[in-house]
Scaffold this active site. Sequence first.
Site, short mmCIF file in Angstrom:
data_model
loop_
_atom_site.label_atom_id
_atom_site.label_comp_id
_atom_site.label_asym_id
_atom_site.label_seq_id
_atom_site.Cartn_x
_atom_site.Cartn_y
_atom_site.Cartn_z
N TRP A 202 0.82 -1.23 0.00
CA TRP A 202 0.00 0.00 0.00
C TRP A 202 0.84 1.27 0.00
O TRP A 202 0.33 2.33 -0.26
CB TRP A 202 -0.91 0.02 1.25
N ASN A 203 2.14 1.19 0.34
CA ASN A 203 2.86 2.45 0.60
C ASN A 203 3.18 3.23 -0.68
O ASN A 203 3.26 4.44 -0.67
CB ASN A 203 4.11 2.21 1.46
N LYS B 70 -2.48 -8.98 -7.32
CA LYS B 70 -3.21 -8.84 -6.06
C LYS B 70 -2.66 -7.60 -5.36
O LYS B 70 -1.58 -7.61 -4.78
CB LYS B 70 -3.02 -10.06 -5.15
N PRO B 71 -3.42 -6.49 -5.42
CA PRO B 71 -2.93 -5.27 -4.77
C PRO B 71 -3.22 -5.31 -3.27
O PRO B 71 -3.98 -6.17 -2.80
CB PRO B 71 -3.75 -4.17 -5.44
N ALA B 72 -2.66 -4.37 -2.52
CA ALA B 72 -2.90 -4.31 -1.08
C ALA B 72 -4.36 -4.00 -0.80
O ALA B 72 -4.99 -3.22 -1.52
CB ALA B 72 -2.01 -3.23 -0.47
N GLY C 111 6.75 -6.23 -0.35
CA GLY C 111 6.07 -6.13 0.94
C GLY C 111 7.03 -6.49 2.06
O GLY C 111 8.24 -6.34 1.92
N SER C 112 6.47 -7.00 3.14
CA SER C 112 7.29 -7.28 4.31
C SER C 112 8.14 -8.53 4.12
O SER C 112 7.78 -9.43 3.34
CB SER C 112 6.39 -7.45 5.53
N GLU D 220 10.88 -7.99 -3.24
CA GLU D 220 11.44 -6.71 -2.75
C GLU D 220 10.87 -6.54 -1.35
O GLU D 220 9.66 -6.33 -1.20
CB GLU D 220 10.98 -5.55 -3.65
N LEU D 221 11.72 -6.60 -0.33
CA LEU D 221 11.21 -6.72 1.04
C LEU D 221 11.60 -5.53 1.91
O LEU D 221 11.88 -4.46 1.43
CB LEU D 221 11.69 -8.05 1.62
N CYS E 281 10.52 1.75 2.20
CA CYS E 281 11.47 0.68 2.48
C CYS E 281 12.91 1.19 2.49
O CYS E 281 13.78 0.57 3.07
CB CYS E 281 11.30 -0.43 1.47
N GLU F 59 12.46 -2.66 11.73
CA GLU F 59 12.06 -1.67 10.72
C GLU F 59 11.02 -0.74 11.34
O GLU F 59 10.03 -1.21 11.90
CB GLU F 59 11.48 -2.39 9.50
#
Length: 483
Positions: A152-153, A176-178, A230-231, A252-253, A286, A387
């Site tokens: 979502w960011n 699949k979006p947030a 995401g996370s 990408e985390l 991130c 984080e």
Amino acid sequence: MSANTATTILIGGEWREALSRSTFPVTNPATAAVIGWASDGGADDTAAAIAAADGAFDAWAGTTAHQRSGILAQANLIMRGRQKELAALMTSEQGKPLKASLNEVGYAADFLAWFAEEAKRIGGVTIPSARADQRFITMRQPVGVVAAITPWNYPISMLTRKLAPALAAGCTSVLKPAALTPLCAVATLEVLVEAGVPAGVLNMVTTSRAAAVGDTLVESPVVRKLTFTGSTAVGKKLAAKATESLKRVSVELGGHAPFIVFPDADPVRAAKGAALVKFLNTGQACISPNRIYVHRSHYDTFVTTLTERVKALKVGAGETPGVSIGPLIDERAVTKMESQVLDALEKGARVTVGGERVEVEGLEGKTFFAPTVLADVTPEMQIYYEETFGPIAAVMPYDDEEEVIAKANDSEYGLAAYVYTNDLSTAIRVTEKLRYGMVGVNDINPTSASAPFGGVKASGLGREGGYEGIDEYLDTKLVGIAV
Ligand code: NAP
């Protein structure tokens, strides 16, 4: 759009409801108002989306690179034409200040423009054989159906960073979006569809049940590639499941960026840079600096300058002129800020500005947190390893280069790092030793559609953007020819 009729699922070129007909609300984090509804897709919708992507694959893979390039170039123009409208939607759905939303839409369009060109540069090679009667050539071919899962960011640019190279390579996708930002995803796919992406090539399942949709995607043998942002916790789980069917994986985390100010740097300039990059997107980035190491000779000047800069930041709704700190995305994020500050204070840190939740007059949203500077942070504190993903700058002094490099590398993450120095040798020596995917040298934004973005260690696998970005969506086929 009423609660009963959300049609935010795109399958085979048709916008539709979830098969269950259920929906979920989308709220503005600044006002807490419901601004729309999204279809609550499930495993059944996802299976249909995968089938549509599979059905469209051969025809799309068979288009010419110039055809795919033309569609992406057109999407770039449409997105730029809609920049203001998309930015306004982003600010209301995600909360970031309008100026930041405008910048993000521009960045999102940059990926469309970049991969429109890269599509035409997919080429193979000829390889000499040891045999006189043999020739080798390689072909670069699309990997197949792609599953893309996004956060979502950065609710538009994270989509184009994946979908543009997938389209350029000739892949079909299921996105699949947030759950917090499905409306930005709908608006992005509308741009691509209007630009001419054929039915079935791009499909999307909005959902509030991430695991049901995510598991269906990663468990499907038809899906040949997972791309996730995401996370680290979720990315690791999905990557592990995806490798059971030996899918290509890029993830990408999370990040925990060190920001190092060397004795030869200008501490005022460095503090200004830190104030800009740390509070970007209210710290929900991130690549946000999480551990700011300042040489002891500059420590007081740096902390004073940063504190003054942060005092001037205005908190409020992203639409309000002059606001640079919007709401955090949800209550959980605010609780994390409170917990990190409390823990740090108990262990000896100082708050020089901020440090607590704030209420903004006239707004119902309860997730505003004052931009904060925490000085004298130590490795014993929660904020040192966890984080933050919020508006807290954690600052600490150091004494020598070896010590600070060891501290900077003492993290499970390895996404971005920042170095402030006026000495070229220091810049190169330190950059080489930092175990990070990206390093900004006197530079707070080492990102661009034309440059490879990505991390090492628990920050991920693969690169997005740049020349490398399209490789993630291509397989190499070797052809041996007897002559
Ligand atoms: P997240 O919770 O991991 O969510 C990311 C995406 O994964 C969302 O679409 C989410 O859906 C989905 N998801 C969550 N659980 C899932 C499951 N069990 N199965 C399948 N999908 C699942 O991360 P976030 O809090 O939204 O995003 C913030 C994180 O992203 C931070 O750690 C940040 O550092 C990282 N990030 C990294 C980059 C990068 O390029 N390295 C860029 C931006 C953000 P729901 O929305 O429905 O939960």
